[in-house]
Design an enzyme around this catalytic site. Structure first.
Site, PDB file in Angstrom:
ATOM      1  N   GLU A 114      41.180  50.094 -30.711  1.00  0.00           N
ATOM      2  CA  GLU A 114      42.219  49.938 -31.749  1.00  0.00           C
ATOM      3  C   GLU A 114      41.636  50.106 -33.159  1.00  0.00           C
ATOM      4  O   GLU A 114      41.621  49.170 -33.955  1.00  0.00           O
ATOM      5  CB  GLU A 114      42.846  48.555 -31.659  1.00  0.00           C
ATOM      6  CG  GLU A 114      43.440  48.231 -30.301  1.00  0.00           C
ATOM      7  CD  GLU A 114      43.670  46.749 -30.102  1.00  0.00           C
ATOM      8  OE1 GLU A 114      44.590  46.417 -29.346  1.00  0.00           O
ATOM      9  OE2 GLU A 114      42.942  45.934 -30.720  1.00  0.00           O
ATOM     10  N   GLY A 135      41.467  50.870 -36.975  1.00  0.00           N
ATOM     11  CA  GLY A 135      42.376  50.923 -38.109  1.00  0.00           C
ATOM     12  C   GLY A 135      41.627  51.466 -39.311  1.00  0.00           C
ATOM     13  O   GLY A 135      41.820  52.614 -39.728  1.00  0.00           O
ATOM     14  N   ARG A 136      40.717  50.650 -39.832  1.00  0.00           N
ATOM     15  CA  ARG A 136      39.955  51.001 -41.027  1.00  0.00           C
ATOM     16  C   ARG A 136      39.288  52.372 -40.885  1.00  0.00           C
ATOM     17  O   ARG A 136      39.351  53.210 -41.779  1.00  0.00           O
ATOM     18  CB  ARG A 136      38.877  49.929 -41.240  1.00  0.00           C
ATOM     19  CG  ARG A 136      38.139  49.967 -42.544  1.00  0.00           C
ATOM     20  CD  ARG A 136      36.974  48.991 -42.523  1.00  0.00           C
ATOM     21  NE  ARG A 136      37.358  47.652 -42.150  1.00  0.00           N
ATOM     22  CZ  ARG A 136      37.812  46.722 -43.003  1.00  0.00           C
ATOM     23  NH1 ARG A 136      37.913  47.025 -44.287  1.00  0.00           N
ATOM     24  NH2 ARG A 136      38.140  45.508 -42.593  1.00  0.00           N
ATOM     25  N   ARG A 144      41.483  43.220 -51.566  1.00  0.00           N
ATOM     26  CA  ARG A 144      40.216  42.991 -50.873  1.00  0.00           C
ATOM     27  C   ARG A 144      39.084  42.503 -51.780  1.00  0.00           C
ATOM     28  O   ARG A 144      38.322  41.616 -51.378  1.00  0.00           O
ATOM     29  CB  ARG A 144      39.795  44.239 -50.092  1.00  0.00           C
ATOM     30  CG  ARG A 144      40.768  44.642 -49.002  1.00  0.00           C
ATOM     31  CD  ARG A 144      40.196  45.750 -48.114  1.00  0.00           C
ATOM     32  NE  ARG A 144      39.014  45.312 -47.399  1.00  0.00           N
ATOM     33  CZ  ARG A 144      37.783  45.724 -47.674  1.00  0.00           C
ATOM     34  NH1 ARG A 144      37.562  46.579 -48.645  1.00  0.00           N
ATOM     35  NH2 ARG A 144      36.742  45.276 -46.971  1.00  0.00           N
ATOM     36  N   CYS A 181      47.193  38.397 -64.400  1.00  0.00           N
ATOM     37  CA  CYS A 181      46.752  37.264 -65.227  1.00  0.00           C
ATOM     38  C   CYS A 181      45.985  36.303 -64.313  1.00  0.00           C
ATOM     39  O   CYS A 181      46.502  35.244 -63.932  1.00  0.00           O
ATOM     40  CB  CYS A 181      47.979  36.590 -65.840  1.00  0.00           C
ATOM     41  SG  CYS A 181      47.501  35.374 -67.088  1.00  0.00           S
ATOM     42  N   GLU A 182      44.788  36.774 -63.922  1.00  0.00           N
ATOM     43  CA  GLU A 182      43.999  36.064 -62.904  1.00  0.00           C
ATOM     44  C   GLU A 182      42.557  36.483 -63.073  1.00  0.00           C
ATOM     45  O   GLU A 182      42.245  37.675 -62.913  1.00  0.00           O
ATOM     46  CB  GLU A 182      44.525  36.502 -61.524  1.00  0.00           C
ATOM     47  CG  GLU A 182      43.928  35.820 -60.334  1.00  0.00           C
ATOM     48  CD  GLU A 182      44.637  34.509 -60.016  1.00  0.00           C
ATOM     49  OE1 GLU A 182      44.007  33.712 -59.308  1.00  0.00           O
ATOM     50  OE2 GLU A 182      45.765  34.275 -60.523  1.00  0.00           O
TER      51      GLU A 182
END
Ligand SMILES: Cc1ncc(COP(=O)(O)O)c(C=O)c1O
Length: 428
Positions: free
Chosen positions: A287, A289-290, A327, A358-359
């Site tokens: 399986e 994905g990446r 990520r 704003c983080e």
């Protein structure tokens, strides 16, 4: 890093399309997928399995990136589809994906999701808990349906990767433990259920894995488990699902193995472990994905404000960030980037790329060498194709970007840019 293709004007080119044209036509932030690269990755997996001589299924892990056009691409490339929610399943069915090639995962599938999958007559349920073992069977029985299942087991293998994406160890929220006997108990229960066909077992040890030994160890544990079942219950199960997890290149520091190498190591281990036990060689399902979509994806941002703190740091802010790529903030993930409008200019400036949320944690890349940046430049961040848009969000009510596929000099929108109106559509 990926060789930089440039247009005659010297702009970064992706899939034969100039990023300057993409930005002019679709704006920024913009997720760009090189469609041919996705297809090549899918074909490389299937080709490697064809060479192994084993029966197999390569199921694309939808969680990495999903939309209807991605579903159609997966179907055209003869992939199966791993879905983990009602939403992924709905997308697959809306795009006309053949239900018999859909595998349904998840550690807490709801009754509604199970019913939706039963009604669609999907190919296989990957059962993850004792609750699901009973609930799914009751629902299937009520409908007079017979369903294929795999049991998800945890082989107790510690994959060398980030804790948040490690799943094969004993202390995992996923699957039935082999070492604590729960997998055995679950298997005994499943084999006695009349509406189940138990095809085999599944394990996924983690993601962004560069070494082969985790997969090889897992295969040994899983083949011993199946051999034990055969010795004790005279039951031979035909399918072994090894999950995904194949690493990709984000920066120069990453040394992923070629797809063929991962697949050959897996199929050789299966032949060895099962062969030496005289167990019929199983179908091998994986399986990825990446490894199918990550490197095919590039995000284009517009460079905005710049803050130079003498003798400390230069911040360059872009018009996206953790809302389209979570990520870095979530895992401390690293990326590489270039100025798409001046990709081959000498890099003389050390900057840190800030997102617009704003983080303070909304930083995309720390300490990146770039040519002197100016307002309006285009920054291209590479390998953003997996767990980028699929984790996109509307923090600070920032709309999610548009997504385009490029191929042979052509581009097309596969997901439209969200508008402010979309943001308030559900507000009462
Ligand atoms: C069960 C399962 N299969 C497959 C995958 C895909 O992993 P990757 O994208 O690393 O190939 C995941 C990722 O979390 C997963 O949980």
């Amino acid at each position: 890093m990926t060789a930089i293709q440039t247009s005659v004007q010297g702009h970064l080119e992706i899939g034969g399309v100039s990023t300057a044209d993409l930005v002019a036509e679709y704006g920024t932030p913009l997720m760009v997928y090189d469609e041919n690269m996705i297809r090549q990755k899918a074909q490389a997996f299937r080709q490697a399995f064809n060479e192994s001589g084993l029966d197999y299924q390569v199921a694309y892990a939808s969680k990495a990136f999903l939309c209807k056009e991605m579903v159609r691409l997966a179907e055209e490339e003869l992939l199966s589809l791993d879905v983990v929610s009602g939403g992924e399943l709905y997308t697959a069915l809306q795009a006309g994906f053949p239900a018999e090639r859909i595998h349904f995962h998840g550690n807490n599938k709801s009754e509604e999701e199970l019913v939706m999958a039963l009604e669609a007559e999907i190919g296989c349920f990957v059962v993850d808990s004792f609750l699901e073992l009973e609930l799914l069977h009751d629902l299937a029985k009520e409908r007079g349906q017979h369903v294929n299942i795999l049991l998800r087991v945890t082989p107790g293998v510690e994959a060398h990767t980030h804790d948040y994406i490690m799943t094969g160890q004993d202390d995992s929220k996923f699957g039935f433990g082999i070492s604590n006997g729960q997998a055995d108990r679950a298997m005994q229960i499943a084999l006695c259920k009349p509406n189940y066909t138990v095809l085999g077992i599944h394990s996924h040890i983690g993601s962004q894995i560069f070494e082969l030994d985790g997969f090889q160890q897992a295969i040994t544990v899983l083949s011993d488990f199946l051999q034990g079942l055969r010795n004790e219950c005279d039951v031979t199960l035909p399918v072994l699902n090894i999950g995904g997890g194949f690493g990709v290149r984000y920066t120069e520091d990453d040394k992923p193995l070629p797809i063929q190498t991962y697949v050959k190591a897996i199929t050789d281990s299966v032949k060895e472990s099962f062969g030496e036990n005289g167990y019929p060689l199983p179908q091998v399902w994986i399986e990825p994905g990446r490894s199918i979509v990550a490197e095919a994806g590039t995000t284009l941002y517009k460079v905005g404000s710049k803050k130079i703190i003498p003798d400390l740091r230069t911040y360059v802010a872009v018009d996206g960030g953790m809302t389209d790529n979570l990520r870095p903030a979530l895992y401390g993930a690293k990326y590489h980037a270039v100025l798409a409008n001046r990709p081959n200019e000498e890099c003389t400036e050390l900057v840190s790329v800030a997102g617009k949320c704003c983080e303070s944690g909304d930083m995309l890349i720390w300490d990146l060498m770039l040519p002197p940046t100016n307002f309006g430049d285009t920054l291209a961040v590479f390998s953003t194709g997996a767990y980028g848009y699929s984790m996109a969000n509307n923090y600070n009510r920032i709309p999610r970007p548009a997504v385009v596929f490029v191929k042979d000099g052509e581009s097309r929108v596969v997901i439209e840019r969200e508008t402010y109106a979309d943001l308030v559509r559900l507000d009462r």
